[in-house]
Design an enzyme around this catalytic site. Structure first.
Site, PDB file in Angstrom:
ATOM      1  CG  ASP A  16      -2.107  -0.955   1.023  1.00  0.00           C
ATOM      2  OD1 ASP A  16      -2.565  -1.108  -0.119  1.00  0.00           O
ATOM      3  OD2 ASP A  16      -2.536  -1.570   2.013  1.00  0.00           O
ATOM      4  CG  ASP A  31      -6.580  -4.204  -3.715  1.00  0.00           C
ATOM      5  OD1 ASP A  31      -6.780  -5.306  -4.237  1.00  0.00           O
ATOM      6  OD2 ASP A  31      -7.243  -3.775  -2.768  1.00  0.00           O
TER       7      ASP A  31
HETATM    8  N1  GLY Z   1      -7.016  -1.908  -1.038  1.00  0.00           N
HETATM    9  C1  GLY Z   1      -8.144  -2.268  -0.285  1.00  0.00           C
HETATM   10  C2  GLY Z   1      -9.464  -1.979  -0.903  1.00  0.00           C
HETATM   11  O1  GLY Z   1      -9.640  -1.770  -2.083  1.00  0.00           O
HETATM   12  O2  GLY Z   1     -10.390  -1.989  -0.112  1.00  0.00           O
END
Ligand code: GLY
Length: 404
Positions: free
Chosen positions: A110, A172
């Site tokens: 992230d 993601d």
């Molecule tokens: N990256 C986490 C989501 O899309 O909730």
């Protein structure tokens, strides 16, 4: 080139309506000022407002807070559009607040969301060299999670043991590749771009079903590099199509096509986008949170997925080599923005966020039917891109560069 401050209207054929981008940017600015007056220069970050609440739930600045970059990013987009010096002060304050995170080893993938949405926009709009160095360092840190046997970045180091996911990559993660391409072009290690492209290729080969729908999580063998299985984390089931996961794929492959410019990524971006568009509810442009959730139409919608896709399709329409598809994607995006900008989805006087009705993590029953900071981030990004597109600019163009 000067920026024409004319009211921009666009005709939306299949909704027989027009979309007023300036009105919705002005709405966004008014809502953002409400949040500023609610939280001022907090040491925490606004994350969500649940459906029975009226005020932001604030979260601490921690490396585990994957959404940490979105509020600073919202402020930078608002500053880009308004040139409001007050907003600039808050954008700077909330960006600087993330500084302690930039000194830590890689916690998970992230880092791209956290740093590129905040410092990435900050550097884009100010040219401040300190911001640039922070992004270059973050790209190197993110690259430490790359496993060259598998050919992807490890998304969640803490899930290796508990769920026996020896090397996991979530969809993601496609969103974090843009920072690697950026760094490779801006004086960072050139191999960062190769890592990004390898990640995109491996993901394309294993993380999708035949029809172009993706599993949320791909699990790989760290020793052989083999794909083991595709499973879900935030979708309804392993076999279903989680709306935001598909949104990340559309956005991610659009960026990956923009960067190395390999047509196979354009064709793949089309495939994942076309599946998403074909599965939207009839006459609606905001999806249910999972396209295969069992109680449709009595399932919550996910405005965040629509905002991400609206933003991505504006860029995809500009990158297209097929004029018919370019028009189709532009129109779909405008229709999504029109629906998100309606009284059904805009928060207006209900709360100070920009949008209502997103779903964070349905299986955990968390942030279901809520206002969430990343829905707002991609909504204001899409509005900003829409304005540029209507002015004949590249959607990723930067007003500062243009004015200079
Ligand atoms: N990256 C986490 C989501 O899309 O909730």
């Amino acid at each position: 080139m000067g920026i024409a401050l004319t009211l921009l209207m666009i005709s939306c054929a299949d909704k027989n309506a027009s979309f007023d981008v300036d009105k919705n940017l002005k709405y966004s600015h008014e809502q953002i000022k409400k949040t500023i007056s609610e939280i001022d220069s907090s040491q925490m970050l606004p994350r969500n407002i649940l459906s029975d609440q009226k005020h932001w739930n604030m979260v601490p600045v921690e490396i585990s807070e994957w959404t940490a970059g979105f509020w600073p990013g919202i402020l930078w987009y608002d500053y880009e559009n308004t040139k409001d010096a007050h907003v600039l002060d808050y954008a700077t304050h909330y960006t600087d607040l993330l500084h302690p995170l930039t000194k830590l080893p890689a916690y998970d993938h992230d880092l791209g969301f956290q740093i590129f949405c905040s410092y990435g926009n900050a550097y884009r709009l100010t040219g401040n060299e300190q911001y640039k160095q922070i992004i270059l360092n973050a790209a190197d840190t993110l690259a430490t999670l790359f496993n060259d046997k598998v050919g992807t970045i490890l998304s969640w180091p803490r899930e290796v043991e508990p769920r026996n996911w020896p090397h996991n990559t979530i969809m993601d993660n496609m969103m974090n590749l843009e920072m690697l391409y950026w760094a490779a072009k801006k004086g960072g290690n050139k191999s960062l771009a190769d890592i990004a492209t390898k990640h995109a290729e491996t993901t394309m080969n294993h993380h999708f079903r035949e029809d172009g729908g993706n599993y949320h999580v791909a699990v790989y063998d760290t020793i052989t590099g083999d794909f083991i299985k595709g499973v879900t984390h935030q979708g309804y089931a392993d076999s279903t199509l989680w709306a935001r996961g598909q949104a990340w794929a559309i956005y991610g492959y659009t960026v990956v096509y923009r960067e190395p410019g390999d047509k196979k990524f354009l064709r793949f971006a089309e495939k994942v986008a076309d599946l998403y568009l074909s599965r939207l509810p009839e006459k609606e442009y905001v999806p249910f949170w999972d396209f295969d959730a069992p109680n449709i139409p009595n399932e919550p919608h996910d405005a965040s997925a629509a905002a991400i896709v609206a933003s991505a399709l504006l860029e995809l329409s500009q990158l297209e080599d097929n004029t018919q598809k370019a028009e189709e994607y532009k129109l779909a995006s405008i229709n999504m923005l029109t629906e998100l900008s309606s009284d059904k989805y805009q928060s207006r006087d209900k709360n100070p966020a920009l949008l209502l009705h997103s779903v964070g993590h349905w299986p955990n029953k968390s942030e279901v039917d809520a206002s969430i900071n990343y829905a707002d981030y991609y909504y204001i990004e899409a509005l900003t891109r829409c304005k540029k597109l209507l002015q004949g600019l590249k959607v990723t163009e930067n007003y500062k560069d243009i004015e200079n």
